[in-house]
Design an enzyme around this catalytic site. Structure first.
Site: not given
Ligand SMILES: [Zn+2]
Length: 316
Positions: A93, A95, A267
């Site tokens: 992930d 982001d 993450d």
């Protein structure tokens, strides 16, 4: 990037959502996945859903017009009980709002085109390492609305345990200083690349926050930034000693500082969690009124491809 209204969500799922935008790797295993929904914007509390066919899923989406839709990275014998775990994609992930270094200066929690593009470039680096160093062939990238997901579905990786997944994240991100053996050889390529990228993006202000690195040394490193980055890239990470007469302890502290920053580009908890749910490609990210989409060409991708029709109409 404003929030979608309930009426816009209904319109999106009634008129615009298309099951063909669900990637094959999900479609072909649909009935083995757990689906989760955030029905009203308060969080994904509607869990443990199983759909035997894509038509059932389509009906749910049209009827409920959820704020957000997710599916598991895991395949289960009994998805509606989250029991009988079979295997899980390897997911990363990235982001944009959580990148440890952003050149745009967006306030915490906000994103702009520039930091989304920085997330895109990190995604390219990570996906490339999965392909070249880990030999994976089925590596997909998804635009989530505020960043990117990488999802690998090779059989060799889907059965890995959490500890192995943790090691993969450390390797890909360059968040752990490699062992003595590779240090003597100038460190691994991926570690050098990540350290070079991070160092290049560092501001003087940020580097002043590194423990044990004196102000005069920070000034020297910043003044010779290009040479430092080149030395790291060329496998002369050890040569950093030459810059400003750094002692071994300071060198170690500098590397630890950079490795820690590296760890923030994805993450790690998402990758380690083999029961995680991720935003469903094809669905609407109502928080930002963007579609979550499978990215076909990450080199040329821009979020324009993910703008729903109702937003285009709203903005005339
Ligand atoms: Zn930004």
């Amino acid at each position: 990037m404003r929030e979608a209204t309930p009426e816009e969500r209904r319109r999106f799922y009634a008129e615009e959502w298309n099951k063909r935008e669900i990637p094959d790797f999900i479609l072909h295993t649909l009935s083995l996945r757990e689906f989760g929904f955030d029905l009203d914007g308060t969080g994904p509390s509607n869990r443990y859903n199983q759909f035997m066919t894509v038509e059932q899923l389509a009906e749910f989406l049209r009827n409920r017009a959820p704020y957000s839709a997710f599916s598991s990275v895991a395949l289960y014998e009994h998805p509606s009980m989250r029991k009988g775990w079979l295997k899980s994609e390897l997911a990363l992930d990235i982001d944009a709002k959580d990148l440890p270094l952003r050149s745009c200066g967006c306030p915490q929690g906000k994103v702009c085109e520039r930091c989304i593009d920085e997330a895109r470039r990190v995604t390219i680096q990570f996906a490339e390492t999965l392909r070249s160093d880990l030999g994976l062939r089925n590596v997909f990238t998804v635009y989530s609305g505020r960043g990117f997901h990488i999802r690998a579905t090779d059989d060799s990786i889907m059965t890995l345990e959490q500890t192995e997944r943790a090691q993969i994240v450390e390797y890909i991100t360059g968040s752990v200083i490699p062992s003595d053996v590779t240090m003597a050889l100038g460190y691994s390529k991926v570690f050098r690349e990540r350290v070079a990228r991070t160092f290049k993006a560092l501001s003087e202000q940020r580097l002043l926050g590194a423990r044990g690195v004196r102000r005069t040394l920070v000034k020297k490193l910043m003044a010779e930034k290009e040479q430092v980055v080149a030395a790291i890239r060329e496998g002369k990470l050890g040569k950093l000693h030459d810059f400003g007469g750094m002692g071994p302890k300071t060198f170690r502290q500098l590397l630890e500082f950079l490795a820690r920053l590296n760890s923030g580009f994805t993450d790690g908890k998402v990758t380690i969690d083999t029961k995680r749910i991720l935003r469903l490609p094809s669905s609407l990210h109502s928080g930002v009124s963007m579609k979550c989409v499978l990215v076909r060409d990450i080199e040329h991708f821009t979020p324009d491809e993910a703008i729903p029709k109702f937003v285009r109409e709203r903005e005339g």
